[in-house]
Scaffold this motif. Structure first.
Motif, PDB file in Angstrom:
ATOM      1  N   MET A   1       0.833  -1.198   0.000  1.00 25.02           N
ATOM      2  CA  MET A   1       0.000   0.000   0.000  1.00 25.02           C
ATOM      3  C   MET A   1       0.871   1.252   0.000  1.00 25.02           C
ATOM      4  N   LYS A   2       0.337   2.292  -0.573  1.00 24.41           N
ATOM      5  CA  LYS A   2       1.073   3.553  -0.592  1.00 24.41           C
ATOM      6  C   LYS A   2       1.082   4.198   0.789  1.00 24.41           C
ATOM      7  N   ARG A   3       2.152   4.896   1.097  1.00 23.56           N
ATOM      8  CA  ARG A   3       2.224   5.670   2.341  1.00 23.56           C
ATOM      9  C   ARG A   3       1.439   6.972   2.152  1.00 23.56           C
ATOM     10  N   THR A   4       0.862   7.448   3.253  1.00 19.78           N
ATOM     11  CA  THR A   4       0.104   8.704   3.231  1.00 19.78           C
ATOM     12  C   THR A   4       0.952   9.811   3.830  1.00 19.78           C
ATOM     13  N   VAL A   5       1.123  10.873   3.074  1.00 19.94           N
ATOM     14  CA  VAL A   5       1.949  12.003   3.496  1.00 19.94           C
ATOM     15  C   VAL A   5       1.084  13.261   3.507  1.00 19.94           C
ATOM     16  N   VAL A   6       1.096  13.960   4.650  1.00 21.36           N
ATOM     17  CA  VAL A   6       0.369  15.229   4.775  1.00 21.36           C
ATOM     18  C   VAL A   6       1.370  16.372   4.719  1.00 21.36           C
ATOM     19  N   ILE A   7       1.056  17.378   3.931  1.00 24.20           N
ATOM     20  CA  ILE A   7       1.856  18.604   3.875  1.00 24.20           C
ATOM     21  C   ILE A   7       0.964  19.749   4.342  1.00 24.20           C
ATOM     22  N   GLY A   8       1.394  20.444   5.381  1.00 29.42           N
ATOM     23  CA  GLY A   8       0.561  21.521   5.909  1.00 29.42           C
ATOM     24  C   GLY A   8       1.374  22.551   6.653  1.00 29.42           C
ATOM     25  N   PHE A   9       0.800  23.741   6.797  1.00 34.74           N
ATOM     26  CA  PHE A   9       1.455  24.830   7.506  1.00 34.74           C
ATOM     27  C   PHE A   9       0.993  24.831   8.964  1.00 34.74           C
ATOM     28  N   LEU A  10       1.913  25.114   9.852  1.00 35.62           N
ATOM     29  CA  LEU A  10       1.568  25.191  11.275  1.00 35.62           C
ATOM     30  C   LEU A  10       0.609  26.354  11.510  1.00 35.62           C
ATOM     31  N   GLY A  11      -0.431  26.096  12.292  1.00 29.42           N
ATOM     32  CA  GLY A  11      -1.372  27.165  12.628  1.00 29.42           C
ATOM     33  C   GLY A  11      -1.005  27.834  13.940  1.00 29.42           C
ATOM     34  N   THR A  12      -0.502  29.050  13.860  1.00 28.53           N
ATOM     35  CA  THR A  12      -0.035  29.720  15.083  1.00 28.53           C
ATOM     36  C   THR A  12      -1.191  30.104  15.996  1.00 28.53           C
ATOM     37  N   ASP A 102       7.313  11.216  -4.661  1.00 31.02           N
ATOM     38  CA  ASP A 102       7.328   9.853  -5.203  1.00 31.02           C
ATOM     39  C   ASP A 102       5.884   9.381  -5.281  1.00 31.02           C
ATOM     40  N   THR A 103       5.210   9.756  -6.352  1.00 26.96           N
ATOM     41  CA  THR A 103       3.775   9.471  -6.471  1.00 26.96           C
ATOM     42  C   THR A 103       3.476   7.991  -6.672  1.00 26.96           C
ATOM     43  N   GLU A 104       4.505   7.203  -7.042  1.00 25.28           N
ATOM     44  CA  GLU A 104       4.293   5.767  -7.188  1.00 25.28           C
ATOM     45  C   GLU A 104       4.168   5.087  -5.829  1.00 25.28           C
ATOM     46  N   ALA A 105       4.832   5.650  -4.826  1.00 20.97           N
ATOM     47  CA  ALA A 105       4.864   4.997  -3.509  1.00 20.97           C
ATOM     48  C   ALA A 105       4.094   5.767  -2.446  1.00 20.97           C
ATOM     49  N   GLU A 106       3.735   7.023  -2.723  1.00 19.02           N
ATOM     50  CA  GLU A 106       3.120   7.852  -1.688  1.00 19.02           C
ATOM     51  C   GLU A 106       1.923   8.625  -2.234  1.00 19.02           C
ATOM     52  N   THR A 127      -1.617  23.301  -5.797  1.00 20.72           N
ATOM     53  CA  THR A 127      -2.240  21.985  -5.971  1.00 20.72           C
ATOM     54  C   THR A 127      -3.042  21.931  -7.260  1.00 20.72           C
ATOM     55  N   GLU A 128      -3.787  22.998  -7.539  1.00 22.88           N
ATOM     56  CA  GLU A 128      -4.592  23.033  -8.764  1.00 22.88           C
ATOM     57  C   GLU A 128      -3.707  22.968 -10.003  1.00 22.88           C
ATOM     58  N   ALA A 129      -2.540  23.622  -9.933  1.00 22.12           N
ATOM     59  CA  ALA A 129      -1.606  23.624 -11.068  1.00 22.12           C
ATOM     60  C   ALA A 129      -0.754  22.368 -11.119  1.00 22.12           C
ATOM     61  N   ARG A 130      -0.936  21.448 -10.185  1.00 20.95           N
ATOM     62  CA  ARG A 130      -0.221  20.171 -10.117  1.00 20.95           C
ATOM     63  C   ARG A 130       1.243  20.307  -9.764  1.00 20.95           C
ATOM     64  N   GLY A 134      -1.147  16.293  -5.242  1.00 24.95           N
ATOM     65  CA  GLY A 134      -1.953  15.660  -4.202  1.00 24.95           C
ATOM     66  C   GLY A 134      -3.378  16.163  -4.196  1.00 24.95           C
ATOM     67  N   ARG A 135      -4.091  15.795  -3.135  1.00 24.87           N
ATOM     68  CA  ARG A 135      -5.472  16.240  -2.948  1.00 24.87           C
ATOM     69  C   ARG A 135      -5.524  17.211  -1.773  1.00 24.87           C
TER      70      ARG A 135
END
Length: 531
Positions: A1-12, A102-106, A127-130, A134-135
């Motif tokens: 299964m692919k690994r799930t990776v979240v990318i996000g900014f810290l909310g101060t 690595d979109t094949e694995a994540e 994200t819209e421009a790719r 991700g989603r």
């Protein structure tokens, strides 16, 4: 299964609710999304600036407590002003370009709940421009759940066609836009309808030049105006619509009309003139019959389209004008360019979006809906409503849609025809006698325009549609050639008669081959003519 990776900014703000135990009773988005029962986060790329390093360490420790399998990686981003759009977008783009996706694995989820509004917008755009493959992921508090601290999460699919209500509205708006381009006429010609669909897509999504090809009267000018009106409705254009018939521009006056001039630039230039290109600034310029422009004017048009700058006549300073160009022509510009009569570089610039408008004779199924459109236009213009009685309507449509009716002037002929009948209709009712008079008048006009079509016999050889595409100059010459062919016993004999004077000046003669090539220009053969 692919690994799930979240990318996000810290909310101060949202992520900081204190350091005591009560923080576990509060919703914190970055911690909460790692507490979801149906979302296993393998890695969390936590973006933050230098001022928030301590908070990032706290979030990393808390995530480790609720989700030991989640690796939290702090990504320091040196932002001077997190509300500066240019800075934030640039820094995020640098991060994205350097990140080893690595979109094949994540699988990647882009968390847009935290961070400033500028950060959220930039993440959405990337994200819209790719750039971010991700989603989008959004989280929110869930007051109805016992696990208040976890909140709830949902993904945003940027394929709007998957959302039924949005897709339905989008399709309705698309139908409305294409109907607008067709002036509300329910056209039936499948090829024309497909072309209008494509023009609607291009008009909304692009500011590149558009080339409209088609015979005189096919509706190029009206379509250009509708494209402008559509873009103005969509708030994509703010300036005026400027229409120029290039066939009316001649000599030095063409340069002055298009590009303007300075006072004293030539005799009669008593004051500055802005020119039509400057008038079209922030709007749309429609150059109808662009093939009639001289090569010098074409070169300056190309510069104005590519650089938005040009030099007025008599001026040593360039001026600017940002307009969208639509060009119209009844010529084959590709052939013109190959013959050196049209600039190849300008043709290449115009040929990105080229649409060939068919003449009325190629859209006979659209005559009936256009009939109603022209009657409505007459009523709006004159304030008087005219209608056909059943017999008259049937008779006129039978004539109009018959394959032998040439419609050499295309929709202009049809519009003028309806206007005449509506004007002369007794008590606003177009009857059979009115239609009969109009049909007879149209036939006389077309015969007159053809230079004696009833006498030269070309209609029997070429057909009505084939004959409609031949200029009067060529028609007179072709009629003579066919007459000589029919009076001659062989192709060579006809060639000797036709080329008797010019053949003496040539070293090698092959009159038969010369005549054969001439006839081929019109799709004719010697045997067919003799037969």
């Amino acid at each position: 299964m692919k690994r799930t990776v979240v990318i996000g900014f810290l909310g101060t703000v949202l992520d900081f609710v204190g350091r005591g135990k009560d923080r576990w009773s509060r919703w914190r988005p970055s911690v909460g999304l790692c507490m979801q029962e149906d979302l296993l986060v393998d890695r969390f790329e936590l973006l933050h600036d230098a001022h928030s390093t301590g908070l990032a360490d706290q979030i990393r420790e808390d995530v480790a407590g609720v989700s030991p399998g989640t690796q939290v990686r702090s990504q320091l981003m040196a932002l001077r002003n997190p509300w500066d759009f240019e800075e934030v977008y640039g820094k995020l783009l640098d991060f994205v370009r350097a990140y080893p996706f690595d979109t094949e694995a994540e699988d990647y989820l882009i968390h847009i709940t935290t961070g400033t509004h500028v950060v959220q917008i930039c993440l959405f755009l990337l994200t819209e421009a790719r750039f971010l493959p991700g989603r989008l992921l959004q989280s929110s508090p869930d007051k109805d759940s016992k696990a208040v601290a976890a909140g709830k999460v949902s993904t945003i699919d940027l394929d709007l066609s998957r959302y039924d209500s949005i897709a339905t509205r989008f399709q309705a708006q698309t139908r409305e836009a294409t109907s607008f381009l067709k002036s509300g006429i329910a056209t039936r010609n499948a090829g024309f309808n497909r072309m209008i669909d494509r023009i609607e897509q291009v008009a909304i999504r692009s500011r590149a030049p558009i080339l409209l090809q088609g015979p005189t009267g096919a509706g190029k000018s009206q379509l250009a105006r509708r494209i402008y009106d559509l873009k103005r409705q969509q708030h994509q254009i703010a300036g005026p619509f400027v229409e120029v018939n290039c066939a009316t521009l001649r000599g030095d006056g063409a340069m002055s009309a298009l590009f303007g001039h300075r006072k004293g630039a030539f005799t009669g230039a008593a004051s500055d003139r802005p020119g039509l290109l400057r008038t079209a600034d922030k709007g749309m310029l429609f150059l109808d019959e662009i093939g009639e422009l001289g090569l010098d004017e074409q070169a300056m048009i190309l510069r104005a389209v590519e650089d938005k700058r040009f030099l007025p006549v008599g001026s040593d300073r360039e001026v600017e004008s940002d307009f969208q160009l639509i060009a119209g022509t009844n010529r084959d510009l590709g052939t013109q360019a190959a013959a050196g009569r049209f600039r190849e570089d300008l043709f290449a610039r115009l040929n990105l979006w080229t649409f060939a408008l068919p003449g009325l004779a190629e859209r006979r199924e659209d005559i009936e809906p256009n009939l109603e459109f022209e009657l409505d236009r007459f009523a709006a213009r004159e304030g008087v409503r005219a209608t056909f009685n059943a017999e008259a309507r049937q008779r006129y449509l039978a004539f109009a849609t018959d394959g032998s009716t040439p419609w050499t002037g295309n929709f202009r002929d049809l519009s003028a025809s309806i206007t005449r009948m509506a004007t002369l209709a007794p008590a606003g009712r177009i009857n059979a006698d009115t239609v009969a008079d109009e049909i007879e008048g149209l036939r006389r006009r077309w015969q007159g325009a053809g230079g004696g079509a009833a006498d030269d016999g070309l209609e029997a050889v070429l057909g009505v549609e084939g004959l409609a595409g031949i200029d009067l100059f060529d028609r007179c010459q072709l009629a003579t050639v066919i007459r000589v062919c029919r009076d001659s016993r062989s192709l060579s004999e006809a060639g000797r008669v036709l080329f008797g004077a010019s053949r003496t000046a040539r070293k090698s003669v092959n009159d038969a081959d010369r005549l054969r090539k001439y006839l081929a220009r019109f799709g004719l053969e010697w045997d067919r003519l003799r037969g």
